[in-house]
Design a protein around this motif. Structure first.
Motif, mmCIF file in Angstrom:
data_model
loop_
_atom_site.group_PDB
_atom_site.id
_atom_site.type_symbol
_atom_site.label_atom_id
_atom_site.label_comp_id
_atom_site.label_asym_id
_atom_site.label_seq_id
_atom_site.Cartn_x
_atom_site.Cartn_y
_atom_site.Cartn_z
ATOM 1 N N GLN A 5 0.841 -1.191 0.000
ATOM 2 C CA GLN A 5 0.000 0.000 0.000
ATOM 3 C C GLN A 5 0.876 1.239 0.000
ATOM 4 N N ARG A 71 -6.554 6.394 -9.342
ATOM 5 C CA ARG A 71 -6.722 5.262 -8.454
ATOM 6 C C ARG A 71 -7.738 4.290 -9.044
ATOM 7 N N VAL A 72 -7.410 3.011 -9.034
ATOM 8 C CA VAL A 72 -8.345 1.986 -9.507
ATOM 9 C C VAL A 72 -8.613 1.045 -8.341
ATOM 10 N N GLY A 73 -9.777 1.173 -7.743
ATOM 11 C CA GLY A 73 -10.091 0.365 -6.574
ATOM 12 C C GLY A 73 -9.090 0.608 -5.466
ATOM 13 N N ARG A 74 -8.774 -0.446 -4.725
ATOM 14 C CA ARG A 74 -7.857 -0.267 -3.603
ATOM 15 C C ARG A 74 -6.492 -0.865 -3.890
ATOM 16 N N TYR A 75 -6.310 -1.368 -5.100
ATOM 17 C CA TYR A 75 -5.116 -2.160 -5.339
ATOM 18 C C TYR A 75 -4.281 -1.712 -6.533
ATOM 19 N N THR A 91 -0.970 -2.656 -10.794
ATOM 20 C CA THR A 91 -1.305 -2.964 -9.405
ATOM 21 C C THR A 91 -0.147 -2.518 -8.513
#
Ligand code: ZN
Length: 103
Positions: A5, A71-75, A91
């Motif tokens: 992250q 940002r694409v989703g949380r990953y 990713t």
């Protein structure tokens, strides 16, 4: 997965700087990022499956920069390049692997 992250993503003129949750720091050149673009089109070009591919010139990489990071989703993040290419979704795990492979 936890360590993949980013806490901070910063664009410089030639590279993307990332600070990670585990305080690891990455600096990935735009050249490397673009050469490793994970989208289907670039993947086909790299593997020679695209019969129409044209290898980029040196000038191409010199003029390459990022206009946006989405940002694409949380990953993952989508990188939007100044030549309009925007299909590459990177990713966090992939970005981290890239920087550990090419310190
Ligand atoms: Zn691509």
């Amino acid at each position: 997965m936890q360590n993949f992250q980013p806490t901070r993503i910063e664009r410089s003129s030639t590279s993307l700087k990332i600070e990670w949750k585990d305080s690891y720091q990455s600096e990935l050149s735009y050249r490397l990022l673009r050469q490793k673009c994970p989208c289907a089109h670039c993947d086909a070009t790299r593997s020679g499956k695209d019969p129409f591919h044209i290898l980029p010139s040196e000038g191409f990489f010199e003029n390459l920069s990022l206009v946006d990071i989405q940002r694409v989703g949380r990953y993952a993040v989508r990188l939007v390049w100044n030549d309009g290419h925007r299909t590459g979704i990177y990713t966090f795990e992939f970005l981290r692997e890239l920087s550990e492979a090419d310190p």
